[in-house]
Design a protein around this motif. Structure first.
Motif, PDB file in Angstrom:
ATOM      1  N   GLN A 133       0.826  -1.205   0.000  1.00 47.00           N
ATOM      2  CA  GLN A 133       0.000   0.000   0.000  1.00 47.00           C
ATOM      3  C   GLN A 133       0.862   1.257   0.000  1.00 47.00           C
ATOM      4  O   GLN A 133       0.621   2.196  -0.771  1.00 47.00           O
ATOM      5  CB  GLN A 133      -0.925   0.003   1.218  1.00 47.00           C
ATOM      6  N   SER A 134       1.885   1.274   0.851  1.00 45.16           N
ATOM      7  CA  SER A 134       2.759   2.445   0.920  1.00 45.16           C
ATOM      8  C   SER A 134       3.510   2.645  -0.391  1.00 45.16           C
ATOM      9  O   SER A 134       3.617   3.768  -0.898  1.00 45.16           O
ATOM     10  CB  SER A 134       3.752   2.281   2.072  1.00 45.16           C
ATOM     11  N   GLY A 135       4.040   1.546  -0.960  1.00 44.59           N
ATOM     12  CA  GLY A 135       4.754   1.656  -2.222  1.00 44.59           C
ATOM     13  C   GLY A 135       3.866   2.152  -3.341  1.00 44.59           C
ATOM     14  O   GLY A 135       4.282   2.970  -4.167  1.00 44.59           O
ATOM     15  N   THR A 136       2.624   1.678  -3.368  1.00 49.34           N
ATOM     16  CA  THR A 136       1.688   2.117  -4.405  1.00 49.34           C
ATOM     17  C   THR A 136       1.366   3.595  -4.259  1.00 49.34           C
ATOM     18  O   THR A 136       1.325   4.337  -5.252  1.00 49.34           O
ATOM     19  CB  THR A 136       0.401   1.281  -4.331  1.00 49.34           C
ATOM     20  N   GLU A 137       1.131   4.042  -3.030  1.00 48.08           N
ATOM     21  CA  GLU A 137       0.823   5.459  -2.808  1.00 48.08           C
ATOM     22  C   GLU A 137       1.974   6.351  -3.264  1.00 48.08           C
ATOM     23  O   GLU A 137       1.759   7.386  -3.908  1.00 48.08           O
ATOM     24  CB  GLU A 137       0.525   5.692  -1.324  1.00 48.08           C
ATOM     25  N   ASN A 138       3.195   5.966  -2.931  1.00 48.69           N
ATOM     26  CA  ASN A 138       4.347   6.768  -3.335  1.00 48.69           C
ATOM     27  C   ASN A 138       4.548   6.732  -4.849  1.00 48.69           C
ATOM     28  O   ASN A 138       4.952   7.726  -5.455  1.00 48.69           O
ATOM     29  CB  ASN A 138       5.605   6.263  -2.630  1.00 48.69           C
TER      30      ASN A 138
END
Length: 401
Positions: A341-346
């Protein structure tokens, strides 16, 4: 004519109906070695074709496999020219006869184009092994790709490397700190690798040692154990050449941090590496601290450089579109969902701001590759649609893009 003879004659006639080129293409797509060995027993026609494919690419693990294969070539010398790709894996240092045999063995493979050699045990912690002496006496005229993972005596290995330098196209030296000693740098300063296109190493090569000449055709570079202050040096020396750049274990030492937070951003990458199509980096601190400031909104705030955003996905003229890859090696299993999730948001954050330049972002953890990109022209609640795809193994994509 006996029944068996008649069957053999009919079988040979059936295989002769098709051109040799067709059978070569068929057997080339068979990777199961026992199957190729069985095909060799069908008839003489199949034996000649399958034998060449069987010996084209060979992987030998340990001394026993090496010895058996060497005896196979000695009993049938006509097989040696078939070998074009050989991997000598997990060769032992102690109580091994391989180093004494290796020079004559490699010399007999006169069509060899790729060589891989790995050594055990503790190859990373020794700098003088029997394999250095063995390799120093070998010249392989057709060698194009060399991958070596072994303890090396710099001077002896350079003797071998110098003999292949004019023809090598790919050179991988992982866990091999060859270029750290000033005398070795002096030796390399006088050498060029005119055909070298792909280089992987974990030393201060081309970044920290500016006296070493840049190979004129080098387009793909993988560097580990790299310091943040080396990035501008790499850009100055290789910026106009590189198409693929892989950075592992980027260290921010005191020299890198002297001027505060990192000043390098994707705008710097765009300006200094105009041909770059792939940039991979270990990313344990994407949100907080990295040798590159990945977030374009911050970068735009502190630079006068304006970068055009193209909603239709068109690339700016004279610049290639970039694929970014973040490798997360330190994510524990319980954090997998949060990592994704964090990687996708960034990734979306970068793609939204610099979509005309950054084509997609790859996320990698434990051999799992996920591609994140924005759909062209798709609108979901006023925003472009986020497209996520599971990818195959892309560990070598940096060298192939």
């Amino acid at each position: 004519m006996s029944s068996l003879s008649r069957q053999c004659s009919e079988r040979n006639a059936a295989t002769d109906k098709f051109p040799v080129e067709l059978w070569i293409e068929v057997f080339r797509n068979i990777s199961h070695r026992p199957t190729l060995a069985h095909i060799m027993q069908v008839n003489g026609h199949f034996c000649a074709i399958a034998e060449e494919q069987l010996y084209h690419t060979v992987s030998l693990i340990g001394q026993d496999h090496f010895s058996k294969f060497r005896f196979s070539l000695e009993s049938s010398p006509h097989r040696a020219p078939f070998v074009q790709d050989i991997r000598l894996l997990r060769l032992e240092v102690e109580n091994s006869s391989v180093p004494n045999i290796l020079p004559s063995f490699l010399t007999s493979l006169r069509n060899l184009r790729r060589l891989e050699l790995t050594q055990v045990p503790d190859f990373r912690f020794t700098s003088d092994t029997p394999y250095c002496d063995a390799l120093s006496a070998v010249q392989i005229p057709h060698l194009r790709r060399l991958r070596i993972e072994a303890g090396l005596h710099p001077y002896r290995f350079l003797t071998f490397l110098e003999a292949q330098a004019d023809f090598l196209e790919e050179l991988e030296m992982t866990n091999t700190r060859l270029f750290k000693d000033p005398p070795v740098v002096d030796l390399l300063a006088a050498r060029r690798f005119p055909l070298l296109q792909v280089l992987e190493c974990d030393t201060l090569f081309l970044g920290g040692h500016t006296r070493i000449p840049v190979p004129p055709n080098l387009t793909h570079l993988s560097r580990s154990m790299i310091f943040g202050w080396e990035l501008p040096v790499l850009a100055q020396r290789l910026g106009t050449q590189l198409v693929g750049l892989k950075l592992d274990s980027v260290w921010l030492d005191d020299r890198s941090l002297a001027d505060g937070p990192p000043s390098w951003s994707l705008l710097n990458v765009k300006a200094k590496f105009p041909r770059l199509r792939y940039l991979q980096a270990e990313a344990p601190y994407i949100r907080n601290y990295s040798a590159i400031d990945w977030f374009p909104d911050k970068a735009v705030e502190r630079t006068d450089t304006k970068f055009p955003v193209h909603p239709d996905g068109a690339a700016p003229q004279s610049h290639s579109r970039l694929t970014i890859a973040w490798v997360f090696d330190f994510v524990i299993p319980d954090d997998c969902d949060a990592w994704e999730q964090s990687g996708t948001e960034n990734a979306v954050r970068i793609l939204t701001a610099l979509g005309g330049y950054v084509e997609r972002v790859l996320l990698n953890r434990a051999s799992r590759w996920i591609s994140v990109r924005l759909g062209a022209g798709s609108e979901v609640q006023g925003e472009r649609k986020v497209i996520k795809e599971e990818m195959g193994n892309m560990d070598r994509y940096w060298a192939q893009v």
